[in-house]
Design an enzyme around this catalytic site. Structure first.
Site, PDB file in Angstrom:
ATOM      1  N   ARG A   1      32.209  73.186  42.869  1.00 31.06           N
ATOM      2  CA  ARG A   1      31.977  74.466  42.206  1.00 31.06           C
ATOM      3  C   ARG A   1      31.930  75.614  43.213  1.00 31.06           C
ATOM      4  O   ARG A   1      32.297  76.748  42.894  1.00 31.06           O
ATOM      5  CB  ARG A   1      30.667  74.382  41.425  1.00 31.06           C
ATOM      6  CG  ARG A   1      30.292  75.655  40.690  1.00 31.06           C
ATOM      7  CD  ARG A   1      29.045  75.430  39.883  1.00 31.06           C
ATOM      8  NE  ARG A   1      28.281  76.652  39.741  1.00 31.06           N
ATOM      9  CZ  ARG A   1      27.071  76.727  39.210  1.00 31.06           C
ATOM     10  NH1 ARG A   1      26.489  75.627  38.758  1.00 31.06           N
ATOM     11  NH2 ARG A   1      26.444  77.863  39.116  1.00 31.06           N
TER      12      ARG A   1
ATOM     13  N   ARG B   1      27.316  81.172  26.480  1.00 30.21           N
ATOM     14  CA  ARG B   1      26.421  80.545  25.514  1.00 30.21           C
ATOM     15  C   ARG B   1      27.185  79.626  24.548  1.00 30.21           C
ATOM     16  O   ARG B   1      26.577  79.040  23.650  1.00 30.21           O
ATOM     17  CB  ARG B   1      25.626  81.597  24.743  1.00 30.21           C
ATOM     18  CG  ARG B   1      24.612  82.337  25.614  1.00 30.21           C
ATOM     19  CD  ARG B   1      23.518  82.984  24.785  1.00 30.21           C
ATOM     20  NE  ARG B   1      22.750  82.004  24.025  1.00 30.21           N
ATOM     21  CZ  ARG B   1      21.754  81.270  24.519  1.00 30.21           C
ATOM     22  NH1 ARG B   1      21.402  81.383  25.787  1.00 30.21           N
ATOM     23  NH2 ARG B   1      21.113  80.406  23.747  1.00 30.21           N
TER      24      ARG B   1
ATOM     25  N   GLU C   1      32.906  65.735  36.257  1.00 31.49           N
ATOM     26  CA  GLU C   1      31.689  65.505  37.026  1.00 31.49           C
ATOM     27  C   GLU C   1      31.909  64.285  37.919  1.00 31.49           C
ATOM     28  O   GLU C   1      32.293  63.211  37.448  1.00 31.49           O
ATOM     29  CB  GLU C   1      30.494  65.280  36.105  1.00 31.49           C
ATOM     30  CG  GLU C   1      29.157  65.311  36.803  1.00 31.49           C
ATOM     31  CD  GLU C   1      28.590  66.705  37.023  1.00 31.49           C
ATOM     32  OE1 GLU C   1      27.448  66.803  37.478  1.00 31.49           O
ATOM     33  OE2 GLU C   1      29.302  67.693  36.724  1.00 31.49           O
TER      34      GLU C   1
ATOM     35  N   LYS D   1      24.773  64.717  30.142  1.00 32.84           N
ATOM     36  CA  LYS D   1      24.814  65.498  31.384  1.00 32.84           C
ATOM     37  C   LYS D   1      24.630  64.538  32.551  1.00 32.84           C
ATOM     38  O   LYS D   1      23.555  63.978  32.745  1.00 32.84           O
ATOM     39  CB  LYS D   1      23.716  66.566  31.385  1.00 32.84           C
ATOM     40  CG  LYS D   1      23.791  67.531  32.558  1.00 32.84           C
ATOM     41  CD  LYS D   1      22.705  68.593  32.463  1.00 32.84           C
ATOM     42  CE  LYS D   1      22.907  69.669  33.512  1.00 32.84           C
ATOM     43  NZ  LYS D   1      22.851  69.134  34.887  1.00 32.84           N
TER      44      LYS D   1
END
Length: 209
Positions: A47, A188, A75, A27
């Site tokens: 976003r 999820r 990203e 991440k």
């Protein structure tokens, strides 16, 4: 037309895990970026639907040089000398607007785009394909450069990936179900597991994932 509102979002998960049906990615501490290329037209969307183009012409140029039309999920980061994402340097670049200062920022704090998913390739919408099929399409669509980096992920070994996150002091990892389709909104099928020790600051309105 694919828009920033169509981005797939991860659900917060409390602890790392390993599972043969899941892929685990680092991440990065950056801004989520929807990359849209149609002909010679390139747009980098946050976003929240803000354009990054003016502050990140180096990234726009790298995307322009990539053959074909596509929509990527990525990203946007500015990395320090050790290769770690530096959110403060990224934030400073994002608020830099005048051409002279932008040119200086490109030299002092070059940006990087970690590309981890594809929503369309050419005229084909690939969101209904399983994650690993989308990854194959993505891997074949560009070569790694100093600015564009393919984020491959590691299957099954989530705990080992998280050990590396802890060793390097990174923000966390994203777990993704390998057979999942690309779904708008929070799911999820994507889980984010944060490494809390370093107390990362809250989002500042630019749309971190």
């Amino acid at each position: 037309m694919i828009e920033a509102a169509d981005l797939m979002l991860a659900t917060l998960h409390g602890r790392p895990f390993s599972d043969p049906d899941w892929l685990f990615e680092l991440k990065y501490d950056g801004f989520r970026c929807l990359v849209v290329k149609a002909g010679e037209d390139v747009n980098l969307w946050s976003r929240n639907g803000n354009l990054f183009n003016g502050s990140f012409p180096d990234v726009v140029k790298a995307v322009e040089a990539t053959p074909g039309d596509f929509v990527w999920d990525a990203e946007l980061t500015v990395d320090d000398d050790t290769g770690r994402s530096d959110f403060e340097r990224l934030r400073q670049r994002a608020v830099t607007k005048t051409p002279k200062n932008v040119r200086a920022a490109v030299k002092s704090d070059p940006a990087r785009l970690y590309v981890f998913d594809a929503l369309s390739i050419g005229s084909e919408d690939v969101r209904n394909l399983p994650l690993m099929d989308r990854k194959l399409h993505l891997r074949d669509s560009f070569e790694n450069t100093r600015t564009l980096v393919y984020a491959s992920g590691i299957p099954e070994e989530g705990r080992l990936v998280f050990d590396e996150v802890e060793n390097l002091g990174l923000e966390g990892m994203i777990a993704k179900r390998m057979d999942s389709t690309y779904q708008r909104g929070r799911s999820r099928d994507w889980l984010k597991i944060k490494y809390q020790e370093y107390g990362r600051p809250a989002a500042l309105g630019w749309g971190r994932k």
